[in-house]
Write a protein that holds these residues in place. Structure first.
Motif: not given
Length: 176
Positions: A63-82
């Motif tokens: 669950a912690e690994q999925r959380k880290k992966n989700a946070a990384a994916a969120l940051a990546d998508q936020q960067q792409k959005l910007a």
């Protein structure tokens, strides 16, 4: 229950006695059951609990690994959005600049066309004015010649007529 029956028979014979106090007998039975469970079940129960603990720890780590992966994916998508928003702003600015340049070019071309039309109209007007003036001159000359010819024929002789014609021709050649 067999044990209780034996105890009851022994009590009649003078040996053992039967304890009919339910609270005491239940506590003793409970203690015996717990002791047996602890003695025989501690290995099984400890193993089951350690397996369950291991499964829970693994699930927490996943669950912690999925959380880290989700946070990384969120940051990546936020960067792409910007980046997409930045690109959209750049495209919008370029489109506005292009529209302004096109508008300025159209206005400049329109002004040039207006000036060209004015010049063409002025040139047409000047050429038409010159043509009308030339036509009027020719008409005046023609009328003057007709008038002179009429007078000459009625009142002049041949030598005077020739002299008058030569002088008129010389005046016309010098005036043009």
């Amino acid at each position: 229950m067999g044990t209780v029956w034996l105890l009851a028979e022994a009590a009649h014979e003078g040996g053992f006695g039967l304890n009919f106090n339910i609270l005491e007998t239940n506590l003793i039975n409970l203690a015996i059951v717990i002791g047996v469970v602890v003695y025989f079940g501690s290995g099984f129960l400890g193993k089951a609990l350690s397996e369950r603990q291991s499964e829970i720890e693994t699930a927490i780590q996943e669950a912690e690994q999925r959380k880290k992966n989700a946070a990384a994916a969120l940051a990546d998508q936020q960067q792409k959005l910007a980046q997409a928003q930045s690109e959209a702003a750049r495209i919008r600015a370029a489109a506005e600049e292009s529209a302004k340049a096109a508008r300025d070019a159209i206005l400049t071309q329109t002004e040039q066309d207006i000036e060209r039309l004015k010049a063409a109209a002025a040139q047409d007007l000047n050429s038409q004015q010159e043509r009308v003036i030339n036509e009027l001159r020719q008409r005046v000359v023609s009328l003057a010649l007709q008038n002179v010819e009429g007078r000459l024929q009625s009142g002049l002789n041949g030598d005077a007529q020739q002299q008058l014609i030569d002088r008129s021709i010389a005046l016309l050649e010098g005036g043009s």
